[in-house]
Motif scaffolding. Structure first.
Motif, PDB file in Angstrom:
ATOM      1  N   SER A   1       0.205  14.147   9.328  1.00  0.00           N
ATOM      2  CA  SER A   1      -0.244  13.139   8.358  1.00  0.00           C
ATOM      3  C   SER A   1       0.664  11.917   8.393  1.00  0.00           C
ATOM      4  CB  SER A   1      -0.257  13.722   6.947  1.00  0.00           C
ATOM      5  OG  SER A   1      -1.142  14.811   6.866  1.00  0.00           O
TER       6      SER A   1
ATOM      7  N   HIS B   1      -0.143   9.511  11.224  1.00  0.00           N
ATOM      8  CA  HIS B   1      -1.302   8.654  10.940  1.00  0.00           C
ATOM      9  C   HIS B   1      -0.944   7.538   9.962  1.00  0.00           C
ATOM     10  CE1 HIS B   1      -4.109  10.967  13.308  1.00  0.00           C
ATOM     11  NE2 HIS B   1      -3.718  12.073  12.698  1.00  0.00           N
ATOM     12  N   VAL B   2      -0.165   7.879   8.956  1.00  0.00           N
ATOM     13  CA  VAL B   2       0.263   6.864   7.987  1.00  0.00           C
ATOM     14  C   VAL B   2       1.089   5.801   8.689  1.00  0.00           C
ATOM     15  CG1 VAL B   2       1.743   6.463   5.971  1.00  0.00           C
ATOM     16  CG2 VAL B   2       0.170   8.421   6.005  1.00  0.00           C
ATOM     17  N   ASN B   3       1.979   6.224   9.548  1.00  0.00           N
ATOM     18  CA  ASN B   3       2.826   5.296  10.282  1.00  0.00           C
ATOM     19  C   ASN B   3       1.986   4.360  11.160  1.00  0.00           C
ATOM     20  OD1 ASN B   3       5.475   4.371  10.870  1.00  0.00           O
ATOM     21  ND2 ASN B   3       5.457   5.510  12.793  1.00  0.00           N
ATOM     22  N   ARG B   4       1.026   4.929  11.858  1.00  0.00           N
ATOM     23  CA  ARG B   4       0.160   4.136  12.736  1.00  0.00           C
ATOM     24  C   ARG B   4      -0.715   3.162  11.957  1.00  0.00           C
ATOM     25  NH1 ARG B   4      -1.437   9.236  16.430  1.00  0.00           N
ATOM     26  NH2 ARG B   4       0.470   9.280  17.672  1.00  0.00           N
ATOM     27  N   ALA B   5      -1.051   3.525  10.716  1.00  0.00           N
ATOM     28  CA  ALA B   5      -1.927   2.676   9.897  1.00  0.00           C
ATOM     29  C   ALA B   5      -1.185   1.499   9.275  1.00  0.00           C
ATOM     30  CB  ALA B   5      -2.577   3.515   8.793  1.00  0.00           C
ATOM     31  N   GLY B   6       0.135   1.506   9.361  1.00  0.00           N
ATOM     32  CA  GLY B   6       0.905   0.397   8.818  1.00  0.00           C
ATOM     33  C   GLY B   6       1.037   0.399   7.305  1.00  0.00           C
ATOM     34  N   ILE B   7       0.966   1.563   6.708  1.00  0.00           N
ATOM     35  CA  ILE B   7       1.126   1.692   5.257  1.00  0.00           C
ATOM     36  C   ILE B   7       2.568   1.351   4.888  1.00  0.00           C
ATOM     37  CG2 ILE B   7       1.003   3.319   3.320  1.00  0.00           C
ATOM     38  CD1 ILE B   7      -1.745   2.646   4.538  1.00  0.00           C
TER      39      ILE B   7
ATOM     40  N   THR C   1       0.836  -1.185   0.000  1.00  0.00           N
ATOM     41  CA  THR C   1       0.000   0.000   0.000  1.00  0.00           C
ATOM     42  C   THR C   1       0.877   1.243   0.000  1.00  0.00           C
ATOM     43  OG1 THR C   1      -0.080  -0.100   2.413  1.00  0.00           O
ATOM     44  CG2 THR C   1      -1.941  -1.066   1.222  1.00  0.00           C
TER      45      THR C   1
END
Length: 104
Positions: A10, A13-19, A1
């Protein structure tokens, strides 16, 4: 992803979402800076935004920084390499992205 981010919050959040991959795009010129196109984006501005994203996602996704227009379209490849190194060394990017319709 893969997603795009331009700033520290931003990137958090991306880091936390595991992207897997985070792109710091030159579209920042339009999305964050209010320009009508990406063309006014400078390398200094890209480095600034890359640094912020790196702080938000220091050890998560692969970080890719966009090379803005006018920073790599030269016959002298040393100029392009110097500019790419800035995104890696100063901006903290793992990779750089460039666009073009001709052989570089």
């Amino acid at each position: 992803t893969m997603v795009t981010a331009y700033d520290y919050p931003s990137a958090l959040h991306v880091n936390r979402a595991g992207i897997d991959i985070l792109l710091v795009g030159d579209s920042c010129a339009m999305v964050e800076l209010g320009y009508e196109t990406t063309q006014p984006m400078t390398l200094d501005q890209m480095v600034h935004h890359c640094e912020a994203v790196k702080r938000g996602a220091p050890s998560g996704p692969l970080l890719v920084g966009d090379m803005p227009l006018g920073t790599y379209e030269y016959d002298d490849t040393d100029v392009a390499l110097r500019n790419a190194y800035r995104l890696v060394k100063e901006g903290g990017m793992d990779a750089v992205k460039l666009e073009g319709g001709s052989k570089l």
